[in-house]
Design a protein around this motif. Structure first.
Motif, PDB file in Angstrom:
ATOM      1  N   ALA A 199      47.198  60.882 -10.952  1.00 39.68           N
ATOM      2  CA  ALA A 199      46.343  59.754 -11.577  1.00 39.68           C
ATOM      3  C   ALA A 199      44.815  59.828 -10.937  1.00 39.68           C
ATOM      4  N   LEU A 200      44.829  59.770  -9.644  1.00 44.72           N
ATOM      5  CA  LEU A 200      43.442  60.013  -8.952  1.00 44.72           C
ATOM      6  C   LEU A 200      42.481  61.115  -9.354  1.00 44.72           C
ATOM      7  N   ASN A 201      43.413  62.311  -9.516  1.00 46.47           N
ATOM      8  CA  ASN A 201      42.555  63.560  -9.962  1.00 46.47           C
ATOM      9  C   ASN A 201      42.088  63.403 -11.439  1.00 46.47           C
ATOM     10  N   THR A 202      43.039  63.159 -12.315  1.00 44.87           N
ATOM     11  CA  THR A 202      42.920  62.935 -13.635  1.00 44.87           C
ATOM     12  C   THR A 202      42.071  61.867 -14.207  1.00 44.87           C
ATOM     13  N   TYR A 203      41.970  60.535 -13.580  1.00 42.84           N
ATOM     14  CA  TYR A 203      41.271  59.481 -14.072  1.00 42.84           C
ATOM     15  C   TYR A 203      40.425  58.806 -12.916  1.00 42.84           C
ATOM     16  N   ARG A 204      39.750  59.741 -12.212  1.00 45.70           N
ATOM     17  CA  ARG A 204      38.986  59.541 -10.874  1.00 45.70           C
ATOM     18  C   ARG A 204      37.837  58.512 -11.420  1.00 45.70           C
ATOM     19  N   PRO A 257      37.635  53.927 -15.470  1.00 40.62           N
ATOM     20  CA  PRO A 257      37.878  52.188 -14.840  1.00 40.62           C
ATOM     21  C   PRO A 257      39.405  51.991 -15.308  1.00 40.62           C
ATOM     22  N   CYS A 258      39.832  52.522 -16.304  1.00 38.38           N
ATOM     23  CA  CYS A 258      41.300  52.386 -16.735  1.00 38.38           C
ATOM     24  C   CYS A 258      41.269  50.866 -16.927  1.00 38.38           C
ATOM     25  N   SER A 259      40.305  50.092 -17.553  1.00 38.37           N
ATOM     26  CA  SER A 259      40.169  48.673 -17.617  1.00 38.37           C
ATOM     27  C   SER A 259      41.197  48.076 -18.643  1.00 38.37           C
ATOM     28  N   CYS A 260      41.854  48.954 -19.441  1.00 34.10           N
ATOM     29  CA  CYS A 260      42.741  48.340 -20.401  1.00 34.10           C
ATOM     30  C   CYS A 260      44.202  48.202 -19.654  1.00 34.10           C
ATOM     31  N   GLU A 303      43.306  49.401  -3.678  1.00 30.10           N
ATOM     32  CA  GLU A 303      44.630  49.467  -4.129  1.00 30.10           C
ATOM     33  C   GLU A 303      45.048  49.203  -5.414  1.00 30.10           C
ATOM     34  N   THR A 304      44.129  48.112  -5.992  1.00 29.14           N
ATOM     35  CA  THR A 304      44.136  47.791  -7.319  1.00 29.14           C
ATOM     36  C   THR A 304      43.855  48.704  -8.270  1.00 29.14           C
ATOM     37  N   MET A 305      42.858  49.500  -7.748  1.00 29.35           N
ATOM     38  CA  MET A 305      42.206  50.710  -8.774  1.00 29.35           C
ATOM     39  C   MET A 305      43.129  51.810  -8.991  1.00 29.35           C
ATOM     40  N   LEU A 306      43.773  52.136  -7.756  1.00 32.18           N
ATOM     41  CA  LEU A 306      44.819  53.220  -7.925  1.00 32.18           C
ATOM     42  C   LEU A 306      45.958  52.699  -8.743  1.00 32.18           C
ATOM     43  N   ASN A 307      46.425  51.621  -8.338  1.00 26.80           N
ATOM     44  CA  ASN A 307      47.623  51.030  -9.640  1.00 26.80           C
ATOM     45  C   ASN A 307      47.198  51.123 -10.665  1.00 26.80           C
ATOM     46  N   MET A 308      46.039  50.696 -11.216  1.00 27.09           N
ATOM     47  CA  MET A 308      45.535  50.849 -12.613  1.00 27.09           C
ATOM     48  C   MET A 308      45.531  52.419 -13.060  1.00 27.09           C
ATOM     49  N   LYS A 309      44.989  53.192 -12.151  1.00 24.39           N
ATOM     50  CA  LYS A 309      45.154  54.679 -12.602  1.00 24.39           C
ATOM     51  C   LYS A 309      46.579  55.174 -12.823  1.00 24.39           C
ATOM     52  N   MET A 310      47.197  54.928 -11.998  1.00 25.40           N
ATOM     53  CA  MET A 310      48.702  55.222 -12.048  1.00 25.40           C
ATOM     54  C   MET A 310      49.463  54.718 -13.362  1.00 25.40           C
ATOM     55  N   HIS A 311      49.042  53.326 -13.460  1.00 24.64           N
ATOM     56  CA  HIS A 311      49.480  52.574 -14.695  1.00 24.64           C
ATOM     57  C   HIS A 311      49.081  53.154 -16.112  1.00 24.64           C
ATOM     58  N   LYS A 312      47.731  53.904 -16.148  1.00 25.45           N
ATOM     59  CA  LYS A 312      47.353  54.628 -17.274  1.00 25.45           C
ATOM     60  C   LYS A 312      48.056  55.908 -17.459  1.00 25.45           C
TER      61      LYS A 312
END
Length: 650
Positions: free
Chosen positions: A272-277, A280-283, A296-305
């Protein structure tokens, strides 16, 4: 005598080898039939809220407090009753607080022990001596039995009981004895527990709930769609795996997977970090405002997407491989114009809220990239090889099913799929049509095949069927025309989010339809009921959990915090005792700490929904029917002994 009867009686004679032993068992069983019916406790849609669940289990939805009122009436103040109730729920923790305030603990121990003994006497009075004996904690079994059993041959009973209590205090075993009595009261207050689905998802502790249930004395579980989703993930169905991880990410509960089940999420986080670096994954914001720092929130959102896109792809593959599921309309990735960021649905064009899809090939939108495939494969292996998860899922399989008929009540989580006219909807499962009870039974059989079938094709079908049960409009555990996951993430227009309910929910006040459902499952008594959850009852809007003149109870009232804004309460529970049915509507549970320190029980508004004209006994229950059959068989054995057809085993 027929050979089969002869063989059966020979086997029975091994258990009861003499006329005396068979006669004694008949007398014992007959005595049990005349005891009051045990208390049943119904809970549903717990959704991982382990603290509230644990508290409701401890207080029996108010049953413990009612026992205290029955025993002490006006002889004890309201404050003392609250303190005693809290002690029964949390004996160790409450005593630690009391020791800091109480000057004379010896007197407190003596008064408290006598009060607990009196409540134990009351709660044990409706059970056979044998059943109570089995429930006693081994360490204190003999002493407790002495204290709660009337001694007709003891002249000075007060002195006899005083000497036992004084000895307990003198040898400094008071606290352990109080804990034992408190837990015994909890154990005896509720005879049998029914969980009507959805232990998993949304809340933070489904694994803790499962651990508690595995140690519970008597229970059954009707699977909810969220439970079947986790079962599918444990069986290795990749659509289920992706959904489970996505929901945990969405509700900021990835700790359930990492800490609760030891599932390694590092491959997903790295991907997730590599692909959506730079995305913002705001959705993919998290629900319930978790107490995370920004990184931590930002990492969780990227994993979520990341897991959401993987889910949409793998589900597209499942749908293509299973045309019989009739879910082609839920494949949406090929409808996107990736250059313009638009999608066409039902003849209308919508603009996507998120237009960044670095892993999707517009020509092959459902194909996983090599990196996505590796992430999903590693997650799947982690689920399949997790010993604790497998233990929990096999417990669900052994204690659960899609429905249960118990003491004239029909229990299921969701609905009976109906047509617009209220008739049973016919659903095709792998080429054959089923409806009503038969649909429930074939779906349950496939869930079990997903774990146990030897034939690989049947096992694969069983795994895919668990995913189908999770989200199909024809699934009795889902009951809506679609699961609008994609639309909720990517489209602002609320019209696209709407999930139309099955007509079942429009017929819950229709006597003919409800009676037809009850009859389908073998219940035609005027006092039969349907008990189900799944659809939160919006009490704040005036919705009533009792439908069709009390024939139907929908007891999902928002146990999950995620639903409490919609419902206005924190869940319903149902108690069915020998006097009738009691429905409790609960206020939100503050915390375990507050319950102990401030003695704040879950405030519940209780409604006596049904009172029986004659107090029910064990004879009136399903267990009673089984005991009557056992008595009949034993009388048959007695007749065989006395006629000389079978010899006693002296």
């Amino acid at each position: 005598m027929k050979d089969l009867e002869a063989r059966y009686l020979e086997r029975l004679s091994q258990l009861y080898p003499t006329i005396a032993k068979a006669s004694t068992e008949i007398i014992n069983l007959q005595a049990i039939l005349n005891l009051p019916k045990g208390t049943e406790h119904f809970l549903t849609d717990i959704h991982g809220e382990y603290e509230a669940f644990s508290h409701v289990l401890k207080n029996g939805s108010g049953a413990v407090r009612r026992k205290i009122d029955e025993v002490f009436g006006n002889t004890m103040s309201s404050k003392d009753k609250k303190t005693l109730a809290t002690l029964i729920y949390y004996p160790r923790e409450k005593m630690e607080l009391i020791k800091k305030k109480e000057e004379n603990m010896e007197d407190w121990y003596k008064i408290t022990l006598y009060r607990l003994i009196e409540i134990c006497k009351r709660t044990s009075s409706k059970y056979s001596r044998s059943k109570v004996r089995k429930a006693l904690p081994p360490e204190f079994a003999y002493v407790i039995e002495e204290l709660i059993t009337e001694k007709a041959d003891v002249l000075d009973k007060e002195s006899y009981y005083n000497s036992i209590v004084d000895t307990i205090i003198r040898i400094k075993r008071s606290e352990e004895f109080i804990v034992a009595l408190s837990e015994l009261i909890q154990r005896l207050t509720v005879d049998h527990l029914h969980i009507v689905g959805d232990i998993y998802d949304r809340g933070p502790g489904p694994h803790i709930i499962m651990d508690k249930l595995m140690g519970y004395h008597s229970m059954d579980i009707q699977w909810g769609n969220h439970d079947v989703l986790w079962m599918g993930a444990a069986a290795g169905q990749q659509g289920c795996v992706a959904n489970v991880v996505r929901i945990c990410a969405r509700y900021a509960n990835l700790e359930i997977l990492e800490d609760g089940y030891g599932i390694n999420l590092l491959p997903l986080a790295t991907f997730a970090l590599n692909t959506y670096r730079d995305d913002p994954c705001s959705c993919f914001e998290l629900k319930d405002d978790p107490d995370y720092d920004p990184s931590e929130t930002m990492l969780n959102m990227k994993m979520h997407k990341a897991i959401s896109i993987i889910q949409f792809k793998i589900e597209g593959q499942i749908i293509k491989k299973n045309p019989g599921f009739k879910l082609e309309h839920r494949n949406l990735l090929h409808l996107i114009d990736y250059e313009k960021g638009l999608i066409e649905l039902n003849g209308k064009t919508y603009e996507l809220l998120d237009k960044n899809f670095p892993t999707i090939d517009p020509k092959r939108p459902y194909a996983l990239t090599e990196a996505e495939e590796e992430v999903l494969d590693r997650l799947t292996q982690a689920f399949v090889n997790c010993e604790k998860l497998q233990s929990h899922m096999h417990f669900l399989l052994s204690k659960g099913g899609l429905y249960k008929v118990y003491n004239n009540n029909l229990l299921y989580h969701g609905c009976i799929p109906l047509n617009e006219d209220g008739s049973f909807k016919s659903v095709k499962i792998y080429g054959r049509s089923y409806k009503g009870k038969a649909l429930y039974e074939v779906l349950e059989s496939y869930v079990r095949k997903g774990f146990y079938a030897i034939d690989e094709k049947e096992r694969k079908r069983g795994k895919d069927m668990m995913w189908y049960i999770w989200l199909s409009e024809n699934s009795p555990l889902f009951g809506k025309d679609k699961m609008a996951t994609f639309e909720r993430y990517f489209l602002a227009e609320k019209e696209t989010h709407k999930e139309k309910k099955n007509p079942y929910y429009e017929f819950l006040e229709n006597d003919k339809v409800v009676d037809r459902i009850l009859k389908e499952f073998g219940l035609e008594h005027s006092f039969s009921h349907i008990i189900n959850g799944h659809m939160p009852v919006k009490s704040k809007n005036g919705e009533n959990p009792m439908k069709c003149g009390g024939k139907v109870f929908v007891i999902d009232g928002g146990f999950s915090r995620a639903y409490q804004k919609q419902t206005g309460i924190a869940g319903y529970t149902l108690i069915y005792n020998s006097y009738g049915m009691i429905l409790s509507a609960h206020e939100p549970f503050e915390s375990k700490e507050s319950a102990i320190e401030n003695e704040t029980d879950i405030h519940s508004d209780t409604i006596v929904t049904e009172i029986v004209s004659k107090r029910q006994s064990v004879l009136d229950t399903d267990v009673g029917k089984e005991l009557v059959e056992q008595i009949h068989d034993l009388e048959f054995l007695l007749e065989a002994y006395r006629s000389g057809r079978i010899a006693e085993r002296l």
